[in-house]
Enzyme design. Structure first.
Site, PDB file in Angstrom:
ATOM      1  CE  LYS A   9      -3.929  -2.122   2.355  1.00  0.00           C
ATOM      2  NZ  LYS A   9      -4.911  -2.161   3.666  1.00  0.00           N
ATOM      3  CE1 TYR A  49      -9.730  -2.905   0.123  1.00  0.00           C
ATOM      4  CE2 TYR A  49      -8.840  -1.044  -1.016  1.00  0.00           C
ATOM      5  CZ  TYR A  49      -7.912  -2.181  -0.427  1.00  0.00           C
ATOM      6  OH  TYR A  49      -7.154  -2.542   0.197  1.00  0.00           O
ATOM      7  CG  ASN A 112      -4.010  -2.033   6.379  1.00  0.00           C
ATOM      8  OD1 ASN A 112      -3.614  -1.935   5.296  1.00  0.00           O
ATOM      9  ND2 ASN A 112      -4.684  -3.261   6.858  1.00  0.00           N
ATOM     10  CG  HIS A 115      -5.980  -6.149  -0.111  1.00  0.00           C
ATOM     11  ND1 HIS A 115      -7.006  -5.922   0.853  1.00  0.00           N
ATOM     12  CD2 HIS A 115      -5.907  -7.344  -1.264  1.00  0.00           C
ATOM     13  CE1 HIS A 115      -7.677  -6.650   0.259  1.00  0.00           C
ATOM     14  NE2 HIS A 115      -6.807  -7.357  -1.355  1.00  0.00           N
ATOM     15  CD  GLU A 126      -8.823  -8.777  -2.983  1.00  0.00           C
ATOM     16  OE1 GLU A 126      -7.487  -9.423  -2.655  1.00  0.00           O
ATOM     17  OE2 GLU A 126      -9.841  -8.031  -2.334  1.00  0.00           O
TER      18      GLU A 126
HETATM   19  P1  CMP Z   1      -7.745  -4.366   3.453  1.00  0.00           P
HETATM   20  O1  CMP Z   1      -6.990  -6.023   3.990  1.00  0.00           O
HETATM   21  O2  CMP Z   1      -6.644  -3.549   2.632  1.00  0.00           O
HETATM   22  O3  CMP Z   1      -9.114  -4.597   3.333  1.00  0.00           O
HETATM   23  C1  CMP Z   1      -9.415  -3.609   3.529  1.00  0.00           C
HETATM   24  C2  CMP Z   1      -9.055  -2.052   4.197  1.00  0.00           C
HETATM   25  O4  CMP Z   1      -9.617  -1.420   5.021  1.00  0.00           O
HETATM   26  C3  CMP Z   1      -8.242  -2.865   5.655  1.00  0.00           C
HETATM   27  O5  CMP Z   1      -7.538  -3.556   5.064  1.00  0.00           O
HETATM   28  C4  CMP Z   1      -8.050  -1.500   6.111  1.00  0.00           C
HETATM   29  O6  CMP Z   1      -7.360  -0.621   6.245  1.00  0.00           O
HETATM   30  C5  CMP Z   1      -9.024  -0.213   5.525  1.00  0.00           C
HETATM   31  N1  CMP Z   1      -9.848  -0.628   7.222  1.00  0.00           N
HETATM   32  C6  CMP Z   1     -10.701  -1.851   7.771  1.00  0.00           C
HETATM   33  N2  CMP Z   1     -11.098  -1.286   8.828  1.00  0.00           N
HETATM   34  C7  CMP Z   1     -10.918  -0.280   9.229  1.00  0.00           C
HETATM   35  C8  CMP Z   1     -11.393   0.800  10.188  1.00  0.00           C
HETATM   36  N3  CMP Z   1     -12.604   0.840  11.106  1.00  0.00           N
HETATM   37  N4  CMP Z   1     -11.050   2.221   9.697  1.00  0.00           N
HETATM   38  C9  CMP Z   1     -10.368   2.934   8.938  1.00  0.00           C
HETATM   39  N5  CMP Z   1      -9.791   1.541   7.819  1.00  0.00           N
HETATM   40  C10 CMP Z   1     -10.017   0.615   8.159  1.00  0.00           C
END
Ligand code: CMP
Length: 137
Positions: A9, A49, A112, A115, A126
């Protein structure tokens, strides 16, 4: 052999962590069978998403995902989907186990670092969202 889809990311690319993350992927036995460095548009991130579109974090998360370059990957290995999720660690880095990518690099639940697909059907969607069959080798 199984394939999964992964993203390094913007928060990780921005901090020059791509190489270290790719090294972890390869050292754990994954083959990188497709790789593309690109910048997602907001619309591309929203389409990717789409399952989360009703969530309160959707606008902010899709802005973050289109805020800088990403590395898109297709990974191949036996049990690739589960093994990549294990190597990434929990979505929220506060809950991630020691030694996982998110524990070591993620800044918060939105930034984070990586993904990964969560199931066979999402992996298929995806991968095909970003790669054609002729780009996967
Ligand atoms: P990802 O695995 O890419 O899938 C969906 C993404 O949404 C997740 O990682 C997080 O980065 C984001 N996400 C999920 N929950 C939250 C939250 N409560 N607040 C902000 N971002 C979120």
């Amino acid at each position: 052999m199984e394939r999964t889809f992964a993203i390094i990311k913007p928060d990780a690319v921005e901090r020059n962590l791509s190489e270290e993350i790719l090294e972890r992927i390869e050292s754990q036995g994954f083959k990188i069978v497709a790789m593309k460095r690109t910048l997602l548009s907001k619309a591309q991130a929203e389409g990717f998403y789409d399952v989360h579109k009703e969530r309160p974090f959707f606008p902010s998360m899709t802005s973050t995902m289109s805020s800088g370059p990403v590395v898109l990957l297709v990974l191949e290995k036996e049990n690739a989907i589960a093994d990549w999720r294990k190597l990434m660690g929990a979505t929220n880095p506060a809950d991630a186990e020691a030694g996982t990518i998110r524990k070591d690099f993620a800044e918060n639940i939105e930034r984070n670092s990586v993904h990964g697909s969560d199931a066979t059907e999402t992996a298929a969607f995806e991968m095909s969202y970003f790669f054609s069959q002729t780009e996967i080798h």
